[in-house]
Design an enzyme around this catalytic site. Structure first.
Site, PDB file in Angstrom:
ATOM      1  N   SER A  25       0.816  -1.219   0.000  1.00 31.66           N
ATOM      2  CA  SER A  25       0.000   0.000   0.000  1.00 31.66           C
ATOM      3  C   SER A  25       0.843   1.260   0.000  1.00 31.66           C
ATOM      4  CB  SER A  25      -0.867  -0.027   1.262  1.00 31.66           C
ATOM      5  OG  SER A  25      -1.395   1.254   1.520  1.00 31.66           O
ATOM      6  N   GLU A  68       0.207   3.579   1.774  1.00 35.60           N
ATOM      7  CA  GLU A  68       0.289   3.974   3.180  1.00 35.60           C
ATOM      8  C   GLU A  68       1.694   3.748   3.739  1.00 35.60           C
ATOM      9  OE1 GLU A  68      -1.993   5.100   5.864  1.00 35.60           O
ATOM     10  OE2 GLU A  68      -2.739   6.001   4.045  1.00 35.60           O
ATOM     11  N   TYR A 111      -1.981  -0.033  10.761  1.00 35.17           N
ATOM     12  CA  TYR A 111      -2.195  -0.690   9.459  1.00 35.17           C
ATOM     13  C   TYR A 111      -0.939  -0.594   8.604  1.00 35.17           C
ATOM     14  CZ  TYR A 111      -3.730  -1.063   4.573  1.00 35.17           C
ATOM     15  OH  TYR A 111      -3.823  -1.393   3.240  1.00 35.17           O
TER      16      TYR A 111
HETATM   17  P1  NAP Z   1     -11.480  -4.667   1.452  1.00 35.36           P
HETATM   18  O1  NAP Z   1     -12.605  -4.332   0.533  1.00 35.36           O
HETATM   19  O2  NAP Z   1     -11.483  -4.155   2.847  1.00 35.36           O
HETATM   20  O3  NAP Z   1     -11.366  -6.258   1.480  1.00 35.36           O
HETATM   21  C1  NAP Z   1     -10.570  -6.924   2.418  1.00 35.36           C
HETATM   22  C2  NAP Z   1     -10.751  -8.412   2.251  1.00 35.36           C
HETATM   23  O4  NAP Z   1      -9.956  -9.085   3.258  1.00 35.36           O
HETATM   24  C3  NAP Z   1     -12.198  -8.899   2.457  1.00 35.36           C
HETATM   25  O5  NAP Z   1     -12.453  -9.953   1.579  1.00 35.36           O
HETATM   26  C4  NAP Z   1     -12.175  -9.409   3.899  1.00 35.36           C
HETATM   27  O6  NAP Z   1     -13.145 -10.380   4.161  1.00 35.36           O
HETATM   28  C5  NAP Z   1     -10.780 -10.032   3.917  1.00 35.36           C
HETATM   29  N1  NAP Z   1     -10.298 -10.275   5.265  1.00 35.36           N
HETATM   30  C6  NAP Z   1     -10.344  -9.441   6.335  1.00 35.36           C
HETATM   31  N2  NAP Z   1      -9.827 -10.052   7.421  1.00 35.36           N
HETATM   32  C7  NAP Z   1      -9.460 -11.293   7.034  1.00 35.36           C
HETATM   33  C8  NAP Z   1      -8.920 -12.407   7.700  1.00 35.36           C
HETATM   34  N3  NAP Z   1      -8.663 -12.381   9.012  1.00 35.36           N
HETATM   35  N4  NAP Z   1      -8.657 -13.535   6.985  1.00 35.36           N
HETATM   36  C9  NAP Z   1      -8.958 -13.588   5.657  1.00 35.36           C
HETATM   37  N5  NAP Z   1      -9.496 -12.566   4.970  1.00 35.36           N
HETATM   38  C10 NAP Z   1      -9.755 -11.442   5.664  1.00 35.36           C
HETATM   39  O7  NAP Z   1     -10.087  -4.216   0.809  1.00 35.36           O
HETATM   40  P2  NAP Z   1      -9.728  -3.854  -0.716  1.00 35.36           P
HETATM   41  O8  NAP Z   1      -9.945  -2.397  -0.898  1.00 35.36           O
HETATM   42  O9  NAP Z   1     -10.358  -4.833  -1.616  1.00 35.36           O
HETATM   43  O10 NAP Z   1      -8.153  -4.054  -0.683  1.00 35.36           O
HETATM   44  C11 NAP Z   1      -7.573  -5.323  -0.962  1.00 35.36           C
HETATM   45  C12 NAP Z   1      -6.170  -5.367  -0.367  1.00 35.36           C
HETATM   46  O11 NAP Z   1      -5.382  -4.319  -0.926  1.00 35.36           O
HETATM   47  C13 NAP Z   1      -6.088  -5.171   1.140  1.00 35.36           C
HETATM   48  O12 NAP Z   1      -5.018  -5.943   1.600  1.00 35.36           O
HETATM   49  C14 NAP Z   1      -5.772  -3.702   1.303  1.00 35.36           C
HETATM   50  O13 NAP Z   1      -5.114  -3.474   2.534  1.00 35.36           O
HETATM   51  C15 NAP Z   1      -4.867  -3.479   0.113  1.00 35.36           C
HETATM   52  N6  NAP Z   1      -4.835  -2.135  -0.459  1.00 35.36           N
HETATM   53  C16 NAP Z   1      -6.002  -1.515  -0.812  1.00 35.36           C
HETATM   54  C17 NAP Z   1      -5.966  -0.280  -1.414  1.00 35.36           C
HETATM   55  C18 NAP Z   1      -7.227   0.434  -1.843  1.00 35.36           C
HETATM   56  O14 NAP Z   1      -7.154   1.643  -2.089  1.00 35.36           O
HETATM   57  N7  NAP Z   1      -8.350  -0.256  -1.978  1.00 35.36           N
HETATM   58  C19 NAP Z   1      -4.720   0.336  -1.670  1.00 35.36           C
HETATM   59  C20 NAP Z   1      -3.556  -0.338  -1.306  1.00 35.36           C
HETATM   60  C21 NAP Z   1      -3.620  -1.584  -0.720  1.00 35.36           C
HETATM   61  P3  NAP Z   1     -14.653  -9.970   4.649  1.00 35.36           P
HETATM   62  O15 NAP Z   1     -15.386  -9.614   3.370  1.00 35.36           O
HETATM   63  O16 NAP Z   1     -15.127 -11.206   5.292  1.00 35.36           O
HETATM   64  O17 NAP Z   1     -14.507  -8.797   5.570  1.00 35.36           O
HETATM   65  N1  GDD Z   2     -12.614   6.836   6.116  1.00 41.52           N
HETATM   66  C1  GDD Z   2     -12.784   8.158   6.276  1.00 41.52           C
HETATM   67  N2  GDD Z   2     -13.962   8.623   6.774  1.00 41.52           N
HETATM   68  N3  GDD Z   2     -11.791   8.992   5.919  1.00 41.52           N
HETATM   69  C2  GDD Z   2     -11.988  10.321   6.050  1.00 41.52           C
HETATM   70  C3  GDD Z   2     -13.173  10.856   6.553  1.00 41.52           C
HETATM   71  C4  GDD Z   2     -14.221   9.958   6.949  1.00 41.52           C
HETATM   72  O1  GDD Z   2     -15.283  10.344   7.416  1.00 41.52           O
HETATM   73  N4  GDD Z   2     -13.081  12.202   6.534  1.00 41.52           N
HETATM   74  C5  GDD Z   2     -11.884  12.504   6.043  1.00 41.52           C
HETATM   75  N5  GDD Z   2     -11.207  11.362   5.748  1.00 41.52           N
HETATM   76  C6  GDD Z   2      -9.826  11.294   5.227  1.00 41.52           C
HETATM   77  C7  GDD Z   2      -8.888  10.397   6.030  1.00 41.52           C
HETATM   78  O2  GDD Z   2      -8.415  11.097   7.190  1.00 41.52           O
HETATM   79  C8  GDD Z   2      -7.799  10.123   4.999  1.00 41.52           C
HETATM   80  O3  GDD Z   2      -6.859  11.160   4.996  1.00 41.52           O
HETATM   81  C9  GDD Z   2      -8.561  10.151   3.665  1.00 41.52           C
HETATM   82  O4  GDD Z   2      -9.857  10.705   3.939  1.00 41.52           O
HETATM   83  C10 GDD Z   2      -8.735   8.784   3.013  1.00 41.52           C
HETATM   84  O5  GDD Z   2      -9.275   7.905   3.983  1.00 41.52           O
HETATM   85  P1  GDD Z   2      -9.800   6.431   3.574  1.00 41.52           P
HETATM   86  O6  GDD Z   2     -10.766   6.533   2.457  1.00 41.52           O
HETATM   87  O7  GDD Z   2     -10.249   5.775   4.833  1.00 41.52           O
HETATM   88  O8  GDD Z   2      -8.513   5.734   2.949  1.00 41.52           O
HETATM   89  P2  GDD Z   2      -6.980   5.671   3.414  1.00 41.52           P
HETATM   90  O9  GDD Z   2      -6.206   6.509   2.453  1.00 41.52           O
HETATM   91  O10 GDD Z   2      -6.823   5.938   4.849  1.00 41.52           O
HETATM   92  O11 GDD Z   2      -6.661   4.125   3.189  1.00 41.52           O
HETATM   93  C11 GDD Z   2      -7.081   3.457   1.988  1.00 41.52           C
HETATM   94  O12 GDD Z   2      -6.066   3.559   1.021  1.00 41.52           O
HETATM   95  C12 GDD Z   2      -4.833   2.912   1.363  1.00 41.52           C
HETATM   96  C13 GDD Z   2      -3.846   3.163   0.204  1.00 41.52           C
HETATM   97  O13 GDD Z   2      -3.226   4.396   0.353  1.00 41.52           O
HETATM   98  C14 GDD Z   2      -7.390   2.006   2.361  1.00 41.52           C
HETATM   99  O14 GDD Z   2      -7.967   1.379   1.227  1.00 41.52           O
HETATM  100  C15 GDD Z   2      -6.114   1.249   2.714  1.00 41.52           C
HETATM  101  O15 GDD Z   2      -6.422  -0.147   2.864  1.00 41.52           O
HETATM  102  C16 GDD Z   2      -5.096   1.438   1.582  1.00 41.52           C
HETATM  103  O16 GDD Z   2      -3.896   0.767   1.878  1.00 41.52           O
END
Ligand code: NAP
Ligand code: GDD
Length: 337
Positions: free
Chosen positions: A138, A140, A161
């Site tokens: 990520s 992050e 995280y």
């Molecule tokens: P998501 O929608 O939150 O999906 C997470 C998945 O992980 C769900 O299928 C969840 O299952 C499963 N999971 C949670 N706890 C688990 C456990 N203990 N054992 C097995 N599976 C478990 O996340 P996403 O946005 O698709 O992201 C996919 C991956 O990419 C994650 O690793 C996330 O950290 C990473 N990532 C995401 C982003 C982004 O912007 N979306 C960016 C960078 C990296 P349930 O459905 O049962 O909860």
């Molecule tokens: N969730 C959330 N809810 N975020 C908020 C809110 C709110 O009400 N208001 C402001 N934010 C701001 C957060 O403080 C953060 O700076 C930004 O919106 C994005 O928050 P999220 O959408 O929760 O995503 P994230 O950037 O913290 O994390 C996501 O992206 C990562 C990749 O950079 C997640 O998908 C992570 O799993 C992923 O790794």
């Protein structure tokens, strides 16, 4: 007939997992997904795939498992013998990781180690396949490192995280170097879609806008509007993940759009897309959504992915917001403006 490649996906029920299943099935894979047992249905993002597949159910299989349960992961890998494993499973919410840091470290960090150990043991015990491994790393990881960020930028994680993802990142690199496993980190910047979890900020905003448009809510409560993110469209990012495992050599890649926008930009654009003037009337600040340490600005430098993978983000910010708002308006029965 050519033998189908097999893929095993953790996190198959998540946003990315659902798009990856669709992509791999289209490419002719046999796909296996790990799902958690839950007291309510947790397969809403993949149910349509089973419905579409009624003629040939043999290409998509679900197995119970959990990243905290090494024994089951090991057994699944030995039984399925996948060609590729995509480790997408995680406690993926940054804000929540401050509330449950130990659980997050266990699943998001140690979970990766458990999968890699099982791959290593499979190989060492005479397994036939040279299993390739994709780790969902990520942006992050970069935390407070100023943008733009690329594969050589220093990590400075700012949440439990991100610390867990840093452990997973380095474990992936270490298993590649120590044991010759074809293991890649996809360092993905934020990617969103109409399937995005409802508590991440983009989806929270587009759902909030739709509920306001439908007359169901009067206010949308948010935290820090100044944070900037590089937001792209999730299905394209799964194509990048797949491409990483098709290269001659394993490596790590940054994936993003190369543009950043603030949360406030997202709010303004989303309300405008729904034809609502004066967003300020509806948005309220709530300190519950602030984080003890924030990541202020993320912008991907994707030159390596462009050169090696020939990958480039197609859907940019304005289009992404439009897709998500249109979806949520429709879901709430509101005609597009
Ligand atoms: P998501 O929608 O939150 O999906 C997470 C998945 O992980 C769900 O299928 C969840 O299952 C499963 N999971 C949670 N706890 C688990 C456990 N203990 N054992 C097995 N599976 C478990 O996340 P996403 O946005 O698709 O992201 C996919 C991956 O990419 C994650 O690793 C996330 O950290 C990473 N990532 C995401 C982003 C982004 O912007 N979306 C960016 C960078 C990296 P349930 O459905 O049962 O909860
Ligand atoms: N969730 C959330 N809810 N975020 C908020 C809110 C709110 O009400 N208001 C402001 N934010 C701001 C957060 O403080 C953060 O700076 C930004 O919106 C994005 O928050 P999220 O959408 O929760 O995503 P994230 O950037 O913290 O994390 C996501 O992206 C990562 C990749 O950079 C997640 O998908 C992570 O799993 C992923 O790794």
């Amino acid at each position: 007939m050519a033998v189908k490649k097999k893929a095993l996906i953790s996190g198959v029920t998540g946003q990315d997992g659902s798009f990856l299943v669709e992509l791999l099935l289209k490419k002719g894979y046999e796909v296996h997904g790990i799902i958690r047992r839950a007291s309510t249905f947790n397969t809403s993002r993949i149910d349509h795939i089973f419905q579409d597949l009624h003629a040939d159910k043999k290409t998509f299989h679900l197995h119970y498992g959990d990243l905290s349960d090494a024994n089951t992961i090991r057994k699944l890998i030995q039984k399925i013998e996948p060609d590729e494993i995509y480790n997408l499973g995680a406690q993926s919410h940054v804000r929540v990781s401050f509330d449950i840091p130990e659980y997050t470290a266990n699943v998001t960090g140690l979970g990766t180690l458990r999968v890699l150990e099982a791959i290593k043991d499979y190989g060492e015990s005479g397994g036939k396949k040279k299993i390739k491994f994709y780790q969902a790393s990520s942006s992050e990881l970069f935390g407070s490192t100023p943008p733009p960020q690329n594969e050589l930028s220093p990590f400075h994680p700012r949440s439990p995280y991100a610390c867990a993802k840093a452990f997973a990142y380095y474990t992936t690199v270490n298993y590649r170097e120590a044991y010759g496993i074809f293991a890649c980190n996809g360092i993905l910047f934020n990617h969103e879609s109409e399937r995005r979890g409802e508590t991440f900020v983009t989806r929270k905003i587009t759902l909030g806008v739709a509920r306001i448009a439908a007359g169901l809510d009067k206010k949308l409560y948010l935290g820090n509007l100044d944070a900037r993110r590089d937001w792209g469209y999730a299905p394209e990012y799964m194509e990048a993940a797949w491409l990483m495992l098709q290269q001659a050599k394993p490596s790590d890649y940054v994936i993003g759009t190369g543009e950043s926008h603030s949360v406030k930009d997202f709010v303004v654009t989303a309300f405008a897309a729904a034809g609502i003037d004066n967003w300020k009337k509806y948005v309220e600040f709530d300190k519950r959504y602030l984080r003890p340490t924030e990541v202020n600005d993320l912008v991907a430098d994707t030159r390596k992915a462009a050169k090696v993978l020939k990958w480039k983000a197609k859907t940019k910010f304005a289009e992404l917001v439009k897709i998500m708002v249109a979806h949520d308006l429709k879901k709430h029965g509101v005609e597009k403006p």
